[in-house]
Design an enzyme around this catalytic site. Structure first.
Site, short mmCIF file in Angstrom:
data_model
loop_
_atom_site.label_atom_id
_atom_site.label_comp_id
_atom_site.label_asym_id
_atom_site.label_seq_id
_atom_site.Cartn_x
_atom_site.Cartn_y
_atom_site.Cartn_z
N ASN A 196 -2.30 -19.97 7.55
CA ASN A 196 -3.08 -18.81 7.13
C ASN A 196 -3.38 -17.91 8.32
O ASN A 196 -4.34 -18.12 9.04
CB ASN A 196 -4.37 -19.29 6.44
CG ASN A 196 -5.22 -18.14 5.94
OD1 ASN A 196 -5.01 -17.00 6.33
ND2 ASN A 196 -6.20 -18.45 5.10
N CYS B 173 -6.39 -14.11 6.49
CA CYS B 173 -7.70 -13.72 5.95
C CYS B 173 -8.38 -12.71 6.87
O CYS B 173 -8.52 -12.95 8.08
CB CYS B 173 -8.59 -14.95 5.79
SG CYS B 173 -8.18 -15.82 4.28
N CYS C 127 1.64 11.86 -19.20
CA CYS C 127 1.82 11.88 -20.66
C CYS C 127 1.31 10.59 -21.29
O CYS C 127 1.72 9.51 -20.86
CB CYS C 127 3.30 12.07 -20.99
SG CYS C 127 3.60 12.05 -22.77
#
Lengths: 456, 428
Positions: free
Chosen positions: B132, B135, B389
């Site tokens: 990791n 973070c 649209c």
């Protein structure tokens, strides 16, 4: 429609029957629905609104959490916009024009309008300020939707406005004529209050021609607006109309909006003559006053009836029965002078009349008697001819003649709007139309003095 | 039914849908529930030295009344003891031997720390590791997470340390809080990463309360930036995956993460080079059961396309993603309004009139009916009208027959420079 948890009609607590039936949108519902609005450019809903409310804008403001702005957007275009959110035939106006009819379901514009105006009412908001005084005075005769609307716009433009109102409270039809379970009085009173806060004087219990002379009004004011609406229900022209238990639907509905509810109708049998908006109101009020059986008698058919579809549906859900092609011939009384029955005659439809509707023709020998305890007459309304003539105005059978667009009468200082100019075969006599006419009159008066245009 | 199994750098999984390392994979109880619901793998909530969390941790943005368009959090890595997590990983893997369990790891940037944690988690039988480096909040202030992940040299060195002892595949999870993610992706490859995963969450402040003027969320009146994720970040994540997938020196499998909410999002990520995907916010919004439609929808899609294995779609769109300079300047499209489908909300008109190229006219036909029409010659093919649209099929963007042969900006510039050289020759 009515919440499932509450029985629709209570015989024990009549007051409950007159509480508003439709629940307003919850915050969550209003959020979801307002976010569903496409925010069309040059939106057809705006054009379909007789008062031209900028609907996409007020809905966008709900979605953004700007409820004050939303209520102002609504009320600036329509001084009785809170009432209209409840009584407008929206499926024939704004919601009918919603582009989403072509892809999913139309936006609940009426309910969103109610949500925003309810917020303003609950939070005791004052939405507008009086304009800087220009020293001119206007008398408004009649404090209903058209009169209030005219007064509101004139006050914003700096006029000193006095409303002469015959009843003890202003608001007209919205206060007294529309059943409480569709339009509670407090909504109408809030709208009246908004007008009062613009320094408009409202003289209630004042009948012009009785409590103040017509001459005094024309002398004291620079301009006069005649917005007296219509009068009582005309006679049926049949035997027995003077009997006890025969009611004028307008008065009948008004009584349910003025103080104590009558207990006299519990368990009784009622017939209502006519099938317009007021007839439906008379019938549903009867049910809600506890009547055991309520029938609407109409000399034409479902096709020709002038009540809106939603009113018809509502009446059927209340349990009102409809007897088509049925006309009253005679009201029968007992020895005490009280209604005990009504003799009816069956009708058939003949040739078309000038208004396009086929003329009902009696079928000889088809008479029969319905035993009833009360008869409510709702076959239209008479006109304030006497007052119109006292002002010396041109009229056609009590419908004041006005110039297209300006609503100026044959007397250039006098204008007229609302039901008093509403003639047969000119579309629906809607509250929202009256509101727009009131605005138009205000602008027409203002234009006389300031030709540069109107700041709206 | 198509074969949904994937093999990401040697990690086998019954389908491409993994739960990302986050609150949903905090415990054995949760991961086992997820596997029962059908998730193919789970990246366990990041393990490391014990931390303390604050109360009030998540916030989300609503858009036009729709909840959780974006989501952010200030929760840190696991706050449960390492032993407890390891025991639960062991038990879960025993119960679900065919599902992938990947341990997410975050420790201080030292060789000893990385060696120690890699050995301990591999002992309980994980299928792979995810480092990791992503973070953005809290841990970054202590030199971990994105603080490491923003420095290519640190990414490379720590990947290398992990790889020194790892026996299972090592995935390096990258932070998007960097100008060019391919720099750190390449560093991970240099460090020996077997795969990369992206994106971790984006630095964010979810909002400010209009009444209290506090941040959203706040902890006793004070806030800090959190990590942003959810549907709103998908385009950012997809771009980063695509940039890495087409990069010539990044040649490891990619695990795609970022706003994936359904099977369609997953297909897009896989077409752009992801071997599998990781999901968090959608599960936090709706629960683990959403994986059923992800699997079912993906399977039906592949069957309808006649594709027998999901691996066949991996990277199939990568070659279609390039630099602006390689786009054909002579390709033209124009808007075409289908008046039979159009509901006349006029949103295309006002969008074009006010903010694009003023080429949609509001007209009235002989019967008084309003309609909209595009002036082809003024339409630049920007798509704005078809984007605003509200009705499917009311506006098509159609290709205009080409008048000129394809030519990109790069080709044009190359041709011009040749011409200039020629000219120089002439004048000489």
């Amino acid at each position: 429609m009515a919440s499932e948890k509450i029985p629709r009609i209570s015989l024990m607590d009549l007051e409950m029957n007159f509480l508003e039936v439709e629940q307003g949108l919850t915050n969550q519902e209003a959020m979801e629905e307002s976010n569903r609005c496409l925010y069309c450019y040059d939106a057809p809903c705006i054009k379909a609104c007789p008062t031209g409310i900028d609907i996409p804008t007020f809905i966008k403001k709900i979605a953004s959490g700007n409820l004050l702005g939303s209520a102002k957007t609504i009320m600036s275009s329509n001084p009785v916009g809170a009432s209209c959110s409840r009584v407008c035939p929206t499926e024939e106006l704004c919601e009918g024009a919603c582009v989403l009819n072509h892809s999913t379901n139309p936006i609940m514009i009426g309910n969103l309008q109610r949500y925003a105006t309810d917020w303003a009412i609950q939070n005791e908001q004052t939405l507008f300020q009086p304009g800087v005084s220009n020293g001119r005075t206007v008398a408004v005769i009649g404090g209903g939707p058209a009169g209030l609307s005219a007064a509101r716009e004139l006050a914003r433009l700096g006029y000193e406005v006095t409303i002469f109102e015959a009843a003890d409270k202003a608001g007209g039809l919205n206060t007294f004529g529309i059943v409480s379970f569709r339009l509670p009085q407090k909504i109408s009173f809030w709208e009246v209050e908004q007008v009062k806060k613009l320094n408009v004087t409202i003289r209630t219990n004042t009948v012009v021609g009785r409590d103040i002379s017509v001459d005094k009004i024309t002398e004291d004011f620079d301009n006069v607006i005649l917005a007296v609406g219509m009068a009582h229900v005309p006679n049926l022209g049949v035997e027995g109309e003077e009997l006890k238990g025969v009611y004028d639907a307008i008065e009948f509905v008004k009584a349910t909006k003025s103080g104590q509810l009558s207990q006299d109708f519990v368990g009784k049998r009622v017939v209502v003559i006519g099938a317009g908006n007021t007839a439906i109101d008379g019938a549903t009020c009867s049910i809600r006053l506890g009547a055991e059986n309520v029938k609407i008698l109409y000399r034409r058919t479902e096709e020709e009836m002038t009540a809106y579809d939603f009113e018809y549906e509502f009446a059927k859900q209340d349990g009102v029965e409809f007897r088509w092609l049925t006309a009253p011939k005679r009201i029968i009384g007992n020895s005490l002078g009280h209604v005990m029955g009504i003799e009816c005659i069956k009708m058939k439809l003949g040739e078309a009349e000038p208004d396009g509707r086929r003329r009902p023709v009696p079928i000889e020998g088809s008479e029969y008697v319905i035993p009833v305890d009360a008869v409510v007459k709702a076959i239209g309304q008479t006109r304030h001819k006497e007052l119109i003539e006292a002002f010396g105005l041109q009229h056609n059978g009590g419908v004041v003649t006005v110039e297209l667009g300006t609503f100026r009468t044959s007397n250039p200082a006098i204008f007229a709007c609302g039901d008093v100019v509403f003639g047969k075969g000119k579309g629906d006599a809607m509250v929202v139309t009256a509101a727009q006419q009131g605005k138009d009159v205000a602008y027409a008066i203002h234009k006389q003095y300031s030709p540069v245009g109107v700041v709206n | 039914m198509a074969d949904l199994r994937i093999n990401l750098a040697g990690i086998q999984s019954p389908n491409p849908f993994w739960l990302a390392s986050a609150p949903p994979t905090n415990s054995g109880y949760q991961v086992q529930r997820a596997f029962e619901a059908g998730w193919g793998g789970a990246v366990w909530k990041t393990l490391g030295d014990p931390i303390l969390n604050v109360s009030s941790r998540f916030a989300a943005s609503s858009f036009n009344g729709k909840r959780v368009a974006g989501f952010n959090n200030i929760e840190l890595i696991t706050d449960r003891p390492l032993d407890v997590n390891l025991k639960e990983i062991y038990e879960t893997k025993k119960k679900f031997p065919n599902h992938a369990i990947i341990a997410s790891l975050m420790v201080e940037p030292t060789q000893e720390k990385w060696h120690e944690i890699v050995k301990r988690v591999e002992d309980v039988g994980v299928d792979g590791l995810e480092l990791n480096f992503g973070c953005p909040h809290g841990m970054a202030e202590r030199g971990m997470g994105s603080a490491s992940g923003q420095v290519p040299a640190l990414v490379e060195r720590q990947t290398y340390w992990a790889k020194e002892v790892a026996k299972t595949p090592v995935i390096v999870k990258l932070t998007p809080n960097i100008t060019d993610i391919t720099a750190t992706a390449e560093a991970a490859c240099q460090g020996g990463a077997d795969a990369i995963s992206m994106i971790n969450t984006i630095n964010s402040l979810m909002g400010v309360d209009l009444d209290s003027w506090n941040t959203i969320p706040h902890v006793a009146g004070k806030g800090a930036h959190g990590g942003y994720c959810g549907p709103a970040v998908k385009p950012i994540a997809l771009n980063m995956v695509a940039e890495c997938a087409r990069h010539p020196r990044i040649n490891v499998p990619i695990s795609g993460i970022g706003g994936i909410s359904n099977w369609q999002d997953a297909v897009e990520f896989m077409l752009m080079g992801a071997t599998g995907v990781q999901v968090c916010t959608a599960a936090m919004h709706h629960g683990f059961r959403i994986v059923e439609d992800m699997i079912d929808g993906l399977s039906n899609y592949l069957d309808q396309k006649g594709i027998s294995s999901v691996s066949e779609i991996i990277g199939k769109s990568v070659s279609r993603f390039s630099d602006w300079g390689n786009l054909d300047l002579n390709y033209n499209i124009v808007a075409q309004i289908n008046n039979d489908v159009c509901i006349n909300c006029n949103k295309c008109h006002i969008a074009c009139e006010d903010t694009s190229h003023q080429c949609i006219d509001m007209l009235t036909d002989s019967s008084g009916k309003s309609y909209l029409k595009v002036r082809d010659e003024d339409c630049v093919g920007c798509n704005l009208c078809s984007i605003v649209c509200p009705v499917d099929g009311a506006i098509d963007m159609v290709e205009v027959p080409r008048e000129l042969a394809p030519m990109t900006w790069n080709e044009r510039q190359a041709a011009l420079s040749v011409a200039v050289e020629c000219q120089a020759d002439v004048t000489k």
